[in-house]
Motif scaffolding. Structure first.
Motif, PDB file in Angstrom:
ATOM      1  N   ALA A   1      89.731 -14.135   5.982  1.00 49.92           N
ATOM      2  CA  ALA A   1      89.453 -14.797   4.708  1.00 49.92           C
ATOM      3  C   ALA A   1      88.520 -15.996   4.839  1.00 49.92           C
ATOM      4  O   ALA A   1      87.705 -16.250   3.939  1.00 49.92           O
ATOM      5  CB  ALA A   1      90.762 -15.215   4.038  1.00 49.92           C
TER       6      ALA A   1
ATOM      7  N   SER B   1      80.659 -13.826  -5.100  1.00 50.03           N
ATOM      8  CA  SER B   1      81.204 -14.013  -3.763  1.00 50.03           C
ATOM      9  C   SER B   1      80.114 -13.772  -2.730  1.00 50.03           C
ATOM     10  O   SER B   1      79.020 -13.302  -3.045  1.00 50.03           O
ATOM     11  CB  SER B   1      82.373 -13.048  -3.520  1.00 50.03           C
ATOM     12  OG  SER B   1      83.367 -13.208  -4.514  1.00 50.03           O
TER      13      SER B   1
ATOM     14  N   ILE C   1      87.856  -8.950  -0.200  1.00 47.16           N
ATOM     15  CA  ILE C   1      88.255 -10.320  -0.519  1.00 47.16           C
ATOM     16  C   ILE C   1      87.134 -10.933  -1.348  1.00 47.16           C
ATOM     17  O   ILE C   1      85.967 -10.833  -0.974  1.00 47.16           O
ATOM     18  CB  ILE C   1      88.496 -11.169   0.747  1.00 47.16           C
ATOM     19  CG1 ILE C   1      89.521 -10.505   1.667  1.00 47.16           C
ATOM     20  CG2 ILE C   1      88.948 -12.576   0.372  1.00 47.16           C
ATOM     21  CD1 ILE C   1      89.755 -11.241   2.970  1.00 47.16           C
TER      22      ILE C   1
ATOM     23  N   ASN D   1      82.827 -18.569  -2.122  1.00 47.76           N
ATOM     24  CA  ASN D   1      82.627 -18.445  -3.563  1.00 47.76           C
ATOM     25  C   ASN D   1      81.256 -19.029  -3.898  1.00 47.76           C
ATOM     26  O   ASN D   1      80.897 -20.086  -3.379  1.00 47.76           O
ATOM     27  CB  ASN D   1      83.733 -19.193  -4.304  1.00 47.76           C
ATOM     28  CG  ASN D   1      83.539 -19.165  -5.809  1.00 47.76           C
ATOM     29  OD1 ASN D   1      82.777 -19.948  -6.345  1.00 47.76           O
ATOM     30  ND2 ASN D   1      84.234 -18.271  -6.472  1.00 47.76           N
TER      31      ASN D   1
ATOM     32  N   VAL E   1      84.757 -15.654   3.897  1.00 42.64           N
ATOM     33  CA  VAL E   1      84.376 -15.351   2.516  1.00 42.64           C
ATOM     34  C   VAL E   1      84.140 -16.660   1.765  1.00 42.64           C
ATOM     35  O   VAL E   1      84.878 -17.625   1.930  1.00 42.64           O
ATOM     36  CB  VAL E   1      85.475 -14.528   1.813  1.00 42.64           C
ATOM     37  CG1 VAL E   1      85.032 -14.135   0.410  1.00 42.64           C
ATOM     38  CG2 VAL E   1      85.816 -13.291   2.640  1.00 42.64           C
TER      39      VAL E   1
ATOM     40  N   ASN F   1      86.450 -21.719   2.300  1.00 48.56           N
ATOM     41  CA  ASN F   1      87.906 -21.575   2.300  1.00 48.56           C
ATOM     42  C   ASN F   1      88.628 -22.910   2.428  1.00 48.56           C
ATOM     43  O   ASN F   1      89.737 -23.085   1.922  1.00 48.56           O
ATOM     44  CB  ASN F   1      88.311 -20.637   3.448  1.00 48.56           C
ATOM     45  CG  ASN F   1      89.789 -20.372   3.511  1.00 48.56           C
ATOM     46  OD1 ASN F   1      90.495 -21.004   4.279  1.00 48.56           O
ATOM     47  ND2 ASN F   1      90.267 -19.430   2.721  1.00 48.56           N
TER      48      ASN F   1
ATOM     49  N   SER G   1      86.272 -13.276  -5.427  1.00 52.18           N
ATOM     50  CA  SER G   1      86.703 -14.189  -6.494  1.00 52.18           C
ATOM     51  C   SER G   1      86.606 -13.534  -7.863  1.00 52.18           C
ATOM     52  O   SER G   1      85.820 -13.962  -8.711  1.00 52.18           O
ATOM     53  CB  SER G   1      85.862 -15.465  -6.464  1.00 52.18           C
ATOM     54  OG  SER G   1      85.924 -16.085  -5.212  1.00 52.18           O
TER      55      SER G   1
ATOM     56  N   ASP H   1      89.770 -17.435  -6.624  1.00 53.13           N
ATOM     57  CA  ASP H   1      89.310 -17.407  -5.241  1.00 53.13           C
ATOM     58  C   ASP H   1      90.241 -16.627  -4.320  1.00 53.13           C
ATOM     59  O   ASP H   1      91.465 -16.663  -4.461  1.00 53.13           O
ATOM     60  CB  ASP H   1      89.178 -18.834  -4.698  1.00 53.13           C
ATOM     61  CG  ASP H   1      88.028 -19.590  -5.338  1.00 53.13           C
ATOM     62  OD1 ASP H   1      87.294 -18.971  -6.123  1.00 53.13           O
ATOM     63  OD2 ASP H   1      87.868 -20.791  -5.045  1.00 53.13           O
ATOM     64  N   TYR H   2      89.627 -15.953  -3.363  1.00 57.06           N
ATOM     65  CA  TYR H   2      90.319 -15.297  -2.263  1.00 57.06           C
ATOM     66  C   TYR H   2      91.385 -14.319  -2.728  1.00 57.06           C
ATOM     67  O   TYR H   2      92.500 -14.291  -2.214  1.00 57.06           O
ATOM     68  CB  TYR H   2      90.881 -16.348  -1.287  1.00 57.06           C
ATOM     69  CG  TYR H   2      89.763 -17.200  -0.735  1.00 57.06           C
ATOM     70  CD1 TYR H   2      88.940 -16.715   0.272  1.00 57.06           C
ATOM     71  CD2 TYR H   2      89.479 -18.446  -1.287  1.00 57.06           C
ATOM     72  CE1 TYR H   2      87.871 -17.464   0.735  1.00 57.06           C
ATOM     73  CE2 TYR H   2      88.414 -19.199  -0.840  1.00 57.06           C
ATOM     74  CZ  TYR H   2      87.607 -18.701   0.180  1.00 57.06           C
ATOM     75  OH  TYR H   2      86.535 -19.433   0.630  1.00 57.06           O
TER      76      TYR H   2
END
Length: 439
Positions: free
Chosen positions: A40, A95, A171, A45, A43, A123, A173, A178-179
């Motif tokens: 995660a 994302s 994964i 946003n 990743v 993150n 948004s 988010d996430y």
């Protein structure tokens, strides 16, 4: 009593076996917890700010009035009491994921298209301004760069190794949450979508919604094998069909964007159509396959190599062509200037043609100009046609042919002939004039 006891024991054994079966099935289902926890952090946003007269986000092509008020800010939509005409800035959200520890990030082109400013949130809640390194509209990819070091990076996998039915997860948004993690299986590979000729999409049933765009699609080894890009929908939301850009294709684009800031693709210079069952029979094929050349662009690599209208391209290098939509994928990924070997069927004979692949121009559309000839009544085919003038013939790379102006009920309509089609051959025989066509 013994009978009752024996019956009870049988029920107990059956219950234990049933519970064991359920437990075994539960254990056989994939566990995503460790994978998500580990991957995660790669990743991100993405939000953008751009100047516009219309404040509404273009990321979600649905009715903004149907979005609840508490979600509106995620789409950059103004609250009902705001003056929409005076609002000049808008935000759109998507994302992305980190591909190098020094700050290179991959996302979709449509996430950042038209943006004046791009921001990336990580993150750990850090937010950094990003620079657009390059983007490619044809593949819907963009490369961003933030000033940072030691970032967690995605482990990149080989999309060609994916198998239909394999578990994958995403994964991203969706709707700004988010996430969010969603999972499913690979539904199909090599999908062609309308107006997307150069990407053989991965189809999955992983739930993807607005905001997931540009996010990674992982396999069960934690490798990114695709970039979530599109969904098929009639409602504006997920309906069970999602499409991801294969990572193999994406990295070819990324390497060019990082190296030269733009993407060059191979170009053959033909317009093609699917080989139907009826066409396969007329060309003497045992089954429908290949790409039928309907037009050769003048001055193109195909014309210089001697490819002709009516040729059926059945093989490109070592790749067999079952559907015509596969050909642009193969050609587009060939480096400009390289030679490619094509296997074609011409007049029932199999031939090998070598072509030096050119560079795909910005627009290879062949202009269609009106013909001047008169239009006779419909014939036995059920079509009304007009003769093509010299300019149109030259543009189309043809020596003769007619254009369909009207289709009536009859054999032509049943075969899929439509208004605007150019008929260049009958029974694989060329003709030069309207009179020849009628004969």
């Amino acid at each position: 009593m013994n009978s009752t006891l024996a019956h009870g024991m049988r029920l107990l054994v059956a219950l234990v076996l049933s519970l064991s079966f359920v437990s075994a099935n539960a254990r056989s289902l994939p566990d995503f917890t460790e994978l998500v926890e580990e991957h995660a952090p790669v990743v991100v946003n993405i939000s953008t700010i751009s100047t516009s007269k219309s404040p509404q986000s273009q990321m979600f092509q649905g009715d903004m009035e149907q979005i609840p008020d508490f979600l509106r800010h995620f789409f950059g939509a103004p609250a009902p009491y705001q003056d929409r005409e005076k609002r000049q800035e808008r935000q759109s959200m998507g994302s992305g994921f980190v591909v190098t520890d020094d700050g290179y990030i991959l996302t979709n082109n449509h996430v950042i298209e038209g943006a004046d400013e791009i921001y990336v949130r990580f993150n750990d809640r850090r937010e950094l301004k990003a620079e657009l390194i390059g983007s490619d509209k044809r593949s819907d990819l963009a490369v961003l760069k933030v000033e940072a070091d030691g970032l967690p990076t995605a482990k990149l996998g080989k999309s060609k190794d994916l198998k239909v039915g394999e578990w994958v997860f995403a994964i991203g948004s969706p709707f700004g949450f988010d996430y969010s993690v969603t999972a499913g299986i690979v539904s199909a590979k090599g999908r062609s979508l309308p107006n997307e000729n150069y990407v053989p999409f991965i189809q999955t049933d992983v739930a993807i919604n607005p905001g997931n765009s540009g996010g990674p699609l992982f396999n069960m080894d934690g490798e990114v094998v695709g970039i979530n890009s599109q969904i098929y929908t009639r409602s504006g939301g997920f309906m069970g069909m999602s499409f991801a850009i294969p990572m193999d294709v994406a990295m070819e684009v990324v390497d060019q964007l990082r190296g030269q800031g733009y993407v060059s693709r191979g170009w053959l210079g033909v317009l093609i159509q699917e080989v139907s069952k009826e066409l396969a029979e007329s060309f003497g094929l045992d089954k429908p396959h290949g790409a039928l050349v309907a037009q050769v662009v003048p001055g193109s690599p195909a014309q210089e190599a001697g490819i002709q209208v009516g040729d059926i391209i059945v093989k490109y290098e070592d790749e067999k062509i079952n559907l015509s939509s596969q050909l642009p994928h193969f050609v587009g990924r060939t480096k400009v200037g390289e030679d490619a070997e094509l296997t074609v069927i011409r007049n029932g004979d199999r031939k090998t043609v070598k072509v030096e692949i050119g560079e795909l121009p910005n627009s290879s559309d062949v202009p269609v100009k009106p013909a001047k000839a008169t239009v006779p009544e419909a014939n036995r085919l059920g079509v009304m046609v007009k003769e093509l003038d010299d300019a149109v013939l030259k543009d189309a790379g043809l020596e003769g042919g007619v254009q369909v102006v009207k289709v009536q009920a009859g054999p032509a309509s049943n075969a899929g002939i439509r208004q605007g089609d150019i008929i260049a051959k009958i029974n694989n025989e060329s003709f030069e004039s309207l009179e020849d066509f009628e004969d």
